[in-house]
Structures are given as C-alpha cells and as structure tokens.
Design a protein around this motif. Sequence first.
Motif: not given
Length: 255
Positions: A66, A68-69, A71-72, A106, A108, A110, A131, A133, A250
């Motif tokens: 993902v 710019n995230q 931890k996702a 991670y 989160e 999606y 989001v 990807t 989450d």
Amino acid sequence: MVALHKRQDLIDACVTLLNSEWSRSQSARLHSLEKSNDGLPYSLVMIETNNSQEEKVAGYCRLAKVVNQPKAVFIESVVVPTDRRGQGLGRSLMDLAEEHARYQGYTEVYLTTKDKQGFYEHLGYRFCKPVNTFNAQVLETCSCVFLTNTIVSENVPTPPAKSTDTIRSVKAESNLNDKCTSQASQVILESPSTDEELSCCTRTESKNSCESNDCEPASTPSALPPPPPPPPPPPPTTVPNVTVYWMMKDLYDKQ
C-alpha cells in the motif's frame, strides 16, 4: 501456509486454481506469480495433505504494498477451489494471511470485493476509502472496473480526393466541346438568312462540324463516380458498471 516462491512446484496448481475463477493466459498468469518474493508482492499458498501424504493446493492469496502506508498491506486474489467452498477454507485462508501479515509487522489490511462484502464483514472488515496499491492486480484478477464507461470512437473514412489526371481529362473534354461549338456557330453565321435555308444549313453544318477531321464528336464530360458511402458506425462499446467495495481491518483491534 507456504510462500509460493519457496515452493515452485506448486505454481502450476496455483495457475489452475486462479484461472478457474479469473481466466487469463498461461503466460500472463505465470508472469504475475513469478513476482512473489520475500518482500512484496508475496504469494501465499494454503496446502492440505491427504492420508497418502499427497499435497494439494487448498487456497491462494497475494499480499501487495500500500503506497505511503508502510504498516499496511493489501490482500488480493483470495480463492479456494469451487468444490471446497462452504467448508470453512476461506476463513482459514484469511486467518493464515492475516497471521503472516502481522508476523511481518503490518498492522492494517486492505482488500476489495465485488460481492463478498458480507463474508468479510464477519471477519471484522469494514468499508473504507480506496487506497493506492503497488504491484497489485485488482483489475486483472477481479475482472472489474471502477464505475467507468469507455466509448469507442467512430472512425469514418474520408472520401478519396480527385486525382490530377482526372481533372486534366475533364478540362480537355471541355476545351474540345468549346471548339466544336465555336466552329458550328461560325458556319451558321455565314449561311443564307432564310428560315428554310438556315434550318437546313444548321442541320448540315451541325452534322459536318462533328464529322470534320478537326473536331471530335462532342460528348458530355463524364462525372466522377461518387465516393462509396461510409460504413455504418459500430455500436458504442461500453464497459458495464461494476461496484467494487473497499474494506479494511485493523489487525490489532480487539473485537
């Protein structure tokens, strides 16, 4: 649950399983599966062993980045064999995928779905905004588009332009007719003035003027054939609207 890039012997079985749900060419499917690595994208394969210790692919999913995230993670291409659905394999596959994502750090997860939002809600997922990807295959594996219509442009052929040779031919015929008309008019003016003689001379000179060696028989310039009518435009090609639901979970949210 094993990583596909560590079990290359399972690739053919994964291709068969994925194409049973989302048909693609063999080469395209192999190209995407071979991208699996220790980072992302990461293909996970759930296998089961029968009494004869024979392994069989019981599920597949893929983790992608993902943007710019950090931890996702994005889970896609979640699939189990058609004849094994309704036996809890889908839930087991998602539990193992989430466990792997949690182990990799991670927090989160999606995903997208067209018609399984009820199933994912039972697993703790909720609807969210889309989001960005990276290396994901949402459109390729899910065979869906995000509420867009694409109309194919209509290409109407342009009629052919007149060639220079054709224009010269028409002009030459026109000059020849003018010459014949001029000669006929000159003879008529020098003929007797009585109506009967004038009529006779007109017929004679009109005939002789076209039979003389200096003049070819007058002919009407041949008109250019009209250009063929353009083919009828093809009917507009539209892509049906398909609603794609974005959902997230989450991994550390106690429910």
